[in-house]
Design a protein around this motif. Structure first.
Motif, short mmCIF file in Angstrom:
data_model
loop_
_atom_site.label_atom_id
_atom_site.label_comp_id
_atom_site.label_asym_id
_atom_site.label_seq_id
_atom_site.Cartn_x
_atom_site.Cartn_y
_atom_site.Cartn_z
N TYR A 47 42.58 40.33 41.38
CA TYR A 47 44.01 40.67 41.40
C TYR A 47 44.21 42.12 41.81
O TYR A 47 45.20 42.45 42.48
CB TYR A 47 44.65 40.40 40.04
CG TYR A 47 45.09 38.97 39.86
CD1 TYR A 47 46.43 38.63 39.81
CD2 TYR A 47 44.15 37.94 39.75
CE1 TYR A 47 46.84 37.32 39.65
CE2 TYR A 47 44.55 36.62 39.59
CZ TYR A 47 45.89 36.31 39.55
OH TYR A 47 46.29 35.00 39.40
N GLY A 48 43.30 43.00 41.42
CA GLY A 48 43.40 44.39 41.83
C GLY A 48 43.38 44.53 43.35
O GLY A 48 44.12 45.33 43.93
N ILE A 49 42.53 43.73 44.00
CA ILE A 49 42.46 43.77 45.47
C ILE A 49 43.75 43.23 46.08
O ILE A 49 44.31 43.79 47.03
CB ILE A 49 41.25 42.96 45.98
CG1 ILE A 49 39.97 43.39 45.29
CG2 ILE A 49 41.11 43.14 47.49
CD1 ILE A 49 38.76 42.54 45.64
N TYR A 50 44.25 42.12 45.53
CA TYR A 50 45.48 41.54 46.06
C TYR A 50 46.66 42.50 45.91
O TYR A 50 47.49 42.63 46.82
CB TYR A 50 45.80 40.22 45.34
CG TYR A 50 45.17 39.01 45.97
CD1 TYR A 50 45.54 38.60 47.26
CD2 TYR A 50 44.24 38.25 45.27
CE1 TYR A 50 44.97 37.47 47.84
CE2 TYR A 50 43.67 37.11 45.85
CZ TYR A 50 44.04 36.74 47.13
OH TYR A 50 43.48 35.63 47.71
N PHE A 51 46.76 43.17 44.77
CA PHE A 51 47.85 44.12 44.58
C PHE A 51 47.80 45.24 45.63
O PHE A 51 48.83 45.64 46.17
CB PHE A 51 47.79 44.73 43.18
CG PHE A 51 48.05 43.74 42.07
CD1 PHE A 51 48.86 42.64 42.28
CD2 PHE A 51 47.50 43.92 40.80
CE1 PHE A 51 49.11 41.72 41.25
CE2 PHE A 51 47.74 43.02 39.77
CZ PHE A 51 48.54 41.92 40.00
N ALA A 52 46.60 45.73 45.90
CA ALA A 52 46.45 46.78 46.92
C ALA A 52 46.80 46.25 48.31
O ALA A 52 47.48 46.93 49.09
CB ALA A 52 45.02 47.32 46.90
N PHE A 53 46.38 45.03 48.59
CA PHE A 53 46.63 44.42 49.90
C PHE A 53 48.12 44.25 50.16
O PHE A 53 48.65 44.64 51.21
CB PHE A 53 45.91 43.08 49.99
CG PHE A 53 46.15 42.32 51.25
CD1 PHE A 53 45.42 42.59 52.39
CD2 PHE A 53 47.14 41.33 51.31
CE1 PHE A 53 45.65 41.88 53.57
CE2 PHE A 53 47.36 40.63 52.48
CZ PHE A 53 46.62 40.90 53.61
#
Length: 302
Positions: A47-53
């Motif tokens: 989820y951390g990656i998705y939020f950044a993306f």
């Protein structure tokens, strides 16, 4: 193997080990306080990656603001999971919390498929997620090092230093260490245990977001199950180092990263068995020292 090649592989190994260490710390901090294996931690990483993306691609934030926003949002996601899923089971049998952790993991993975889509997305400069300059090479003598690898090492070192400072030099860190020993007694001392535990989940989840972003920059693809293998390996790193010990999680992460890269570098024919080395190291440590390198024996509460 030449000295320059060895140094290149070593730097890559240290950067990968640092990412494992950042994720492993989340496992070990939660276990150190609640004696709970948070199996949803790898999904929080995703989820951390998705939020950044999506911060960059949809909300058009500058990449550095999006990355910072992702870290804070993921930290609050960790606290929300603790409050909704784990806090009501604080006094329940330990197996109930363990089953809940597995359930939360399944929920996060399937919710990601619905919310973000099942198709993989590119996390690279071509999509504008971060600057192209991160992919440049730095020449030091005969050694060519990717700038992204050096950035990963620097951010990892800074993150671990801040964590150690919080845990051993602040009041909240003192409360975290006290709760890891005895929650009821710490409550009698006037400490808000629920708030400290939520803060612990926030730190662990924030570090997972940092590790996730660095992972996606190193392996530029994101899909709902991105955190499954890195999360599993980070858990192995936590066990190898001694789950419950922050320093142990760091050591375990670097041991895992160095072994993965260096074994393949020295014996390229074993590249297909790269993941197997992590499990082999885990089995060896469990047979020789079941508590891990820096772990200590903990008696079960009846």
């Amino acid at each position: 193997m030449s000295l320059s090649s060895f140094l290149q592989h070593l730097v890559n190994a240290l950067s990968l080990g640092g990412i494992y260490a950042l994720i492993a710390i989340g496992y070990t901090m939660v276990y150190g306080i609640l004696r709970l294996i948070n199996f949803a931690h790898g999904d929080v990483f995703t989820y951390g990656i998705y939020f950044a993306f999506y911060g960059v691609s949809i909300f058009l934030m500058p990449w550095w603001i999006s990355f910072m926003f992702s870290i804070f949002l993921t930290a609050f996601l960790g606290a929300f999971i603790e409050k909704v899923a784990y806090r009501p089971l604080r006094n329940a049998p330990r197996i109930s919390a363990l089953i809940t952790a597995i359930g939360v993991s399944f929920f996060l993975e399937n919710f990601a498929i619905v919310a973000f889509g099942g198709r993989a997305k590119s996390f690279n400069p071509q999509t504008g997620i971060y600057p192209n300059s991160f992919l440049r090479m730095l020449q030091i003598g005969k050694v060519r090092l990717p700038i992204l690898t050096l950035i990963t090492l620097g951010i990892t070192a800074i993150s671990l230093f801040i964590l150690i400072w919080i845990v051993y030099r602040t009041k909240i860190g003192m409360a975290m260490r006290a709760i890891s020993k005895d929650i009821p007694t710490t409550r009698l001392m006037g400490v808000n245990a629920d708030r400290v535990i939520s803060f612990t989940f926030m730190i662990g989840s924030g570090l997972a977001a940092i590790g996730g972003i660095l992972w996606a920059m190193k392996y530029p693809q994101i899909y709902p199950f991105t955190g499954m293998i890195p999360g599993l390996k980070a858990f192995i790193a936590a066990v190898v180092g001694g789950i419950g010990s922050i320093q142990g999680a760091m050591i375990g992460g670097f041991i895992l990263g160095i072994s993965e890269i260096m074994i393949v570098a020295f014996i390229p024919s074993l590249a297909g068995y790269r993941d197997a080395f992590a499990y082999a190291i885990l089995l060896f440590v469990l047979l020789v020292k079941p508590t891990g390198i820096l772990g200590v024996e903990v008696s079960e509460k009846v």
